[in-house]
Design a protein around this motif. Structure first.
Motif, PDB file in Angstrom:
ATOM      1  N   ASP A  70       1.260  -1.482  -0.397  1.00  0.00           N
ATOM      2  CA  ASP A  70       0.452  -0.165   0.061  1.00  0.00           C
ATOM      3  C   ASP A  70       0.786   1.028  -0.522  1.00  0.00           C
ATOM      4  OD1 ASP A  70      -1.504   2.407   1.190  1.00  0.00           O
ATOM      5  OD2 ASP A  70      -3.216   0.648   0.729  1.00  0.00           O
ATOM      6  N   GLU A  71       0.596   1.869  -1.074  1.00  0.00           N
ATOM      7  CA  GLU A  71       1.503   3.087  -1.328  1.00  0.00           C
ATOM      8  C   GLU A  71       1.133   3.971  -0.113  1.00  0.00           C
ATOM      9  OE1 GLU A  71       0.958   5.154  -5.016  1.00  0.00           O
ATOM     10  OE2 GLU A  71       1.855   3.472  -6.013  1.00  0.00           O
ATOM     11  N   ILE A 127       7.502   6.774  -3.289  1.00  0.00           N
ATOM     12  CA  ILE A 127       7.441   5.440  -2.867  1.00  0.00           C
ATOM     13  C   ILE A 127       7.359   5.037  -4.759  1.00  0.00           C
ATOM     14  CG2 ILE A 127       5.414   3.347  -2.148  1.00  0.00           C
ATOM     15  CD1 ILE A 127       7.697   5.419   0.111  1.00  0.00           C
ATOM     16  N   ARG A 128       6.178   5.958  -4.725  1.00  0.00           N
ATOM     17  CA  ARG A 128       5.587   4.846  -6.630  1.00  0.00           C
ATOM     18  C   ARG A 128       7.071   4.816  -7.306  1.00  0.00           C
ATOM     19  NH1 ARG A 128       2.729   8.720  -7.454  1.00  0.00           N
ATOM     20  NH2 ARG A 128       1.098   8.048  -6.878  1.00  0.00           N
ATOM     21  N   GLU A 129       8.036   5.812  -7.127  1.00  0.00           N
ATOM     22  CA  GLU A 129       9.434   5.585  -7.829  1.00  0.00           C
ATOM     23  C   GLU A 129      10.322   4.304  -7.474  1.00  0.00           C
ATOM     24  OE1 GLU A 129      10.880   9.519  -7.551  1.00  0.00           O
ATOM     25  OE2 GLU A 129       9.862  10.438  -9.225  1.00  0.00           O
ATOM     26  N   ALA A 130      10.039   4.330  -6.198  1.00  0.00           N
ATOM     27  CA  ALA A 130      10.829   3.104  -5.795  1.00  0.00           C
ATOM     28  C   ALA A 130       9.908   1.589  -5.929  1.00  0.00           C
ATOM     29  CB  ALA A 130      10.388   3.714  -4.464  1.00  0.00           C
ATOM     30  N   LEU A 131       8.960   1.822  -5.895  1.00  0.00           N
ATOM     31  CA  LEU A 131       8.026   0.179  -6.273  1.00  0.00           C
ATOM     32  C   LEU A 131       8.553   0.370  -7.948  1.00  0.00           C
ATOM     33  CD1 LEU A 131       4.866   1.358  -4.401  1.00  0.00           C
ATOM     34  CD2 LEU A 131       6.740  -0.499  -3.837  1.00  0.00           C
ATOM     35  N   ILE A 132       8.810   1.480  -8.438  1.00  0.00           N
ATOM     36  CA  ILE A 132       8.594   1.291 -10.407  1.00  0.00           C
ATOM     37  C   ILE A 132       9.590   0.468 -10.396  1.00  0.00           C
ATOM     38  CG2 ILE A 132       9.025   2.071 -12.246  1.00  0.00           C
ATOM     39  CD1 ILE A 132       7.042   4.048 -12.004  1.00  0.00           C
TER      40      ILE A 132
END
Length: 234
Positions: free
Chosen positions: A31-32, A46-51
């Motif tokens: 969950d972001e 966070i989204r960039e890290a998940l990508i």
């Protein structure tokens, strides 16, 4: 200066570590918003890290359903360990030919650190010292491309390599196998190094049975929460 790129890379490393040590289990939803609150940042890094993690195969990004920690089935796992064994063997062959005396000393120091963790019966510390030991061999190959490929797959397999160390007597066996590898590298015996590293990393026979039997320890309970046993591993 903490640039946006550096921040997302730091977050990637932190989330990757949570996955490696079992605090984020295979199949677990990421969950972001929760992660942003946990790390005290906005959702964007966070989204960039998940990508970044998705590009490494460590997590899976699902359209409109968010990200989950990647799961590896037994067949895929054995295939990945087969490739890992060959990459390590290649690194070992070159390291036996190319490592300098100073690099031999660093390898011995990493080996001693593994011994200290083994004697303390501390699988968590051994896990990190073991990574350093193998990293010395990757670097000792003096082949940057090969080293990069070995490190990528090593990172992908981290949760499973860590899990192996919790099988009874595996710390002792792992250290004993390291001893043979160190001796072969220092002796410059490249073919012996290949043979020993291949055997050390390959998952087959009883080791494969033990690992498959332990995979449930990384799973999530049906209600979406991690099991008490998984929490005990964290």
């Amino acid at each position: 200066m903490d640039t946006p790129k550096k921040r997302s890379e730091t977050l990637r490393e932190s989330i990757e570590e949570l996955i490696a040590v079992g605090k984020l289990a295979p199949g677990q939803h990421l969950d972001e918003t929760v992660l942003a609150e946990q790390f005290g940042v906005s959702r964007t890094p966070i989204r960039e890290a998940l990508i970044q993690l998705a590009s490494m195969g460590i997590i899976v990004m699902r359209p409109r359903r968010g990200a989950i920690v990647a799961e590896i089935g037994p067949q895929q796992l054995i295939e990945m360990f087969e490739v890992m064994a060959e990459l390590e063997a290649m690194c070992g062959r070159l390291a036996a030919r190319r490592m300098s005396a100073a690099e031999h000393a660093s390898l011995m120091a990493a080996h001693q650190a593994c011994k200290d963790a083994r004697d303390a019966v501390d699988p968590d510390t051994y896990f990190y010292k073991n990574e350093d030991f193998h990293g010395q061999i990757y670097a000792g190959s003096h082949n940057a491309f090969l080293e990069e490929q070995a490190r990528v797959l090593q990172r992908r397999l981290r949760p499973y390599r860590r899990l192996q160390l919790r099988v009874r007597d595996r710390l002792k066996r792992s250290y004993d196998e390291h001893e043979g590898v160190v001796n072969a590298i220092i002796a410059g015996d490249s073919e012996r190094t290949v043979e020993l590293l291949r055997q050390h990393v390959m998952i087959q026979g009883q080791r494969f049975a033990d690992l498959v039997a332990s995979l449930h320890q990384l799973k999530i309970a049906p209600n979406g929460e991690r099991s008490a046993f998984s929490d005990a591993l964290a």
